[in-house]
Design an enzyme around this catalytic site. Structure first.
Site, PDB file in Angstrom:
ATOM      1  N   ARG A  35      -2.393  -2.616   2.575  1.00  0.00           N
ATOM      2  CA  ARG A  35      -3.051  -3.572   1.691  1.00  0.00           C
ATOM      3  C   ARG A  35      -4.547  -3.289   1.648  1.00  0.00           C
ATOM      4  O   ARG A  35      -5.088  -2.651   2.519  1.00  0.00           O
ATOM      5  CB  ARG A  35      -2.789  -4.989   2.181  1.00  0.00           C
ATOM      6  CG  ARG A  35      -1.337  -5.393   2.022  1.00  0.00           C
ATOM      7  CD  ARG A  35      -1.064  -6.736   2.643  1.00  0.00           C
ATOM      8  NE  ARG A  35      -1.837  -7.787   1.998  1.00  0.00           N
ATOM      9  CZ  ARG A  35      -2.688  -8.583   2.638  1.00  0.00           C
ATOM     10  NH1 ARG A  35      -2.891  -8.444   3.921  1.00  0.00           N
ATOM     11  NH2 ARG A  35      -3.346  -9.518   1.984  1.00  0.00           N
TER      12      ARG A  35
ATOM     13  N   LYS B 168      -0.188  -5.723  15.872  1.00  0.00           N
ATOM     14  CA  LYS B 168       0.578  -5.569  14.632  1.00  0.00           C
ATOM     15  C   LYS B 168       1.755  -4.609  14.828  1.00  0.00           C
ATOM     16  O   LYS B 168       1.594  -3.494  15.306  1.00  0.00           O
ATOM     17  CB  LYS B 168      -0.346  -5.067  13.526  1.00  0.00           C
ATOM     18  CG  LYS B 168       0.324  -4.960  12.172  1.00  0.00           C
ATOM     19  CD  LYS B 168      -0.706  -4.991  11.069  1.00  0.00           C
ATOM     20  CE  LYS B 168      -0.135  -4.547   9.748  1.00  0.00           C
ATOM     21  NZ  LYS B 168      -1.057  -4.744   8.640  1.00  0.00           N
TER      22      LYS B 168
ATOM     23  N   ARG C 116     -11.077 -16.991  14.915  1.00  0.00           N
ATOM     24  CA  ARG C 116     -12.444 -17.452  15.210  1.00  0.00           C
ATOM     25  C   ARG C 116     -12.779 -17.092  16.663  1.00  0.00           C
ATOM     26  O   ARG C 116     -12.037 -17.418  17.581  1.00  0.00           O
ATOM     27  CB  ARG C 116     -12.466 -18.963  15.020  1.00  0.00           C
ATOM     28  CG  ARG C 116     -13.836 -19.560  14.984  1.00  0.00           C
ATOM     29  CD  ARG C 116     -13.649 -21.012  14.550  1.00  0.00           C
ATOM     30  NE  ARG C 116     -14.692 -21.867  15.042  1.00  0.00           N
ATOM     31  CZ  ARG C 116     -15.901 -21.967  14.485  1.00  0.00           C
ATOM     32  NH1 ARG C 116     -16.215 -21.235  13.439  1.00  0.00           N
ATOM     33  NH2 ARG C 116     -16.790 -22.794  14.963  1.00  0.00           N
TER      34      ARG C 116
HETATM   35  C1  BTN Z   1      -0.274  -3.376   5.364  1.00  0.00           C
HETATM   36  O1  BTN Z   1      -0.057  -4.046   6.360  1.00  0.00           O
HETATM   37  O2  BTN Z   1      -1.422  -3.044   5.053  1.00  0.00           O
HETATM   38  C2  BTN Z   1       0.887  -2.942   4.499  1.00  0.00           C
HETATM   39  C3  BTN Z   1       1.503  -1.664   4.989  1.00  0.00           C
HETATM   40  C4  BTN Z   1       2.686  -1.211   4.163  1.00  0.00           C
HETATM   41  C5  BTN Z   1       3.161   0.173   4.559  1.00  0.00           C
HETATM   42  C6  BTN Z   1       4.429   0.550   3.849  1.00  0.00           C
HETATM   43  S1  BTN Z   1       5.161   2.013   4.511  1.00  0.00           S
HETATM   44  C7  BTN Z   1       6.289   2.045   3.184  1.00  0.00           C
HETATM   45  C8  BTN Z   1       5.508   1.704   1.942  1.00  0.00           C
HETATM   46  N1  BTN Z   1       4.843   2.878   1.433  1.00  0.00           N
HETATM   47  C9  BTN Z   1       3.516   2.789   1.497  1.00  0.00           C
HETATM   48  O3  BTN Z   1       2.728   3.657   1.110  1.00  0.00           O
HETATM   49  N2  BTN Z   1       3.173   1.605   2.016  1.00  0.00           N
HETATM   50  C10 BTN Z   1       4.320   0.817   2.359  1.00  0.00           C
END
Ligand code: BTN
Length: 330
Positions: free
Chosen positions: A129, A194, A328
């Protein structure tokens, strides 16, 4: 042996199939099996290491994967599907190295049905993201994308990424991994680290039917020396100290999504809210919500039916649709 790119890839896949047991295999034996010289085998091993695999090379003993792996297999995923889904294996595509599994699904959007999905061993341009990179070393995570069409348009997708988080969490529970937490809007955490992330890319226009490409990245067993991840992370192996079969996990995740997505399309987030709240990482905790230059401080009070984050600020509950949670500092 022919020297084309495909054949190089085939040799490397076969080599990995041999090494995936985690035992030593001598260079001589591998050279004979693949009808190659020992130096060719050594070059293939080097190339595999560059993909992020850890392979020991010990004089007199040969090559050994530092950690045994389970390669993705279309037929094994099919074997793990329950009887009523066995006829749906044509909706599952398994690839070796791709740019991003989301790209692979997007490129086929006109030909494929809702529920079609793609898995890959590695991604050369995995994305997360907010324009981040998703580090995607070979065979050490699940890189997965599924297409879902929403006939009533993209308004029906409100809360979709939260519902997907619930399904990933349910699948982890079903396979005996401990209780994970969900961080709004769409991260899966274990012990404040994560474990998995979700990236949803939407295609379509307001008012018309729209499609979601649901991308999920879940760390299975990352290499010890993995680089480029800029936040605290964990993987399934660290959590459960056992090799979690990616094929079994993929099959269960796919089936759970096939079941949940039609329900979500009809009823929205409602049937999933209580499961989300049970796993809410920040319920009743003081958090900061960052959105551009705005910082809002409040106490987490779960989510509403549109998937908005609820924060208690000055004893009133306010709903927020965008932003990123930061804890925080004490
Ligand atoms: C995040 O937490 O930022 C989202 C990560 C999403 C990763 C997955 S792996 C399969 C699919 N292909 C990508 O390029 N991204 C998602």
């Amino acid at each position: 042996m022919p020297k084309g790119k495909e054949s190089i890839q085939r040799v490397r896949t076969l080599l990995l199939k041999t090494l995936q047991d985690g035992e030593f295999h001598s260079g001589e034996h591998l050279a004979t099996t693949f009808e190659l010289s020992r130096s060719a085998i050594s070059n293939h091993v080097k190339a595999l290491c560059e993909l992020g695999l850890e392979i020991f090379s010990v004089k007199g003993r040969g090559y050994k994967l530092a950690n045994p792996i389970e390669l993705l297999s279309h037929s094994q995923i099919g074997d793990y599907l329950c009887a009523s889904n066995k006829n749906k294996t044509s909706l599952i595509q398994v690839e070796n190295i791709v740019t991003s599994t989301n790209d692979i699904v997007k490129a086929q959007m006109l030909e494929i049905e809702s529920g079609f999905c793609c898995l890959a061993e590695a991604q050369s341009a995995g994305r997360g993201r907010r324009g981040r990179t998703w580090v995607s070393p070979y065979a050490s995570s699940l890189y997965f994308s599924m297409l879902w069409r929403f006939s009533s348009g993209y308004q029906a997708m409100a809360g979709l990424s939260l519902m997907i988080g619930v399904i990933v969490n349910d699948t982890l529970l079903e396979l005996g991994v401990g209780q994970c937490q969900l961080k709004w809007p769409n991260d899966i955490y274990f012990n404040n680290r994560k474990l998995a992330g979700i990236l949803i890319e939407v295609e379509g226009q307001v008012g018309a039917s729209a499609s979601a490409i649901i991308g999920i990245g879940l760390n299975i067993r990352l290499p010890n020396d993995v680089k480029g991840i800029d936040q605290a992370f964990t993987d399934l192996h660290t959590i459960s100290q056992q090799l979690i079969g990616r094929n079994k996990f993929a099959a269960k995740l796919i089936e759970n999504l096939w079941e949940a997505l039609p329900l979500f399309e009809n009823e929205g987030m409602k049937p999933f809210i209580s499961r989300w709240q049970q796993a809410d990482l920040y319920n009743n905790k003081e958090i900061k919500l960052l959105s551009g230059k705005n910082v809002t401080v409040g106490i987490g009070r779960g989510i509403d039916e549109t998937g908005a984050l609820l924060l208690e600020i000055d004893r009133k509950i306010q709903a927020f649709h965008g932003g990123e949670i930061s804890v925080r500092p004490a």
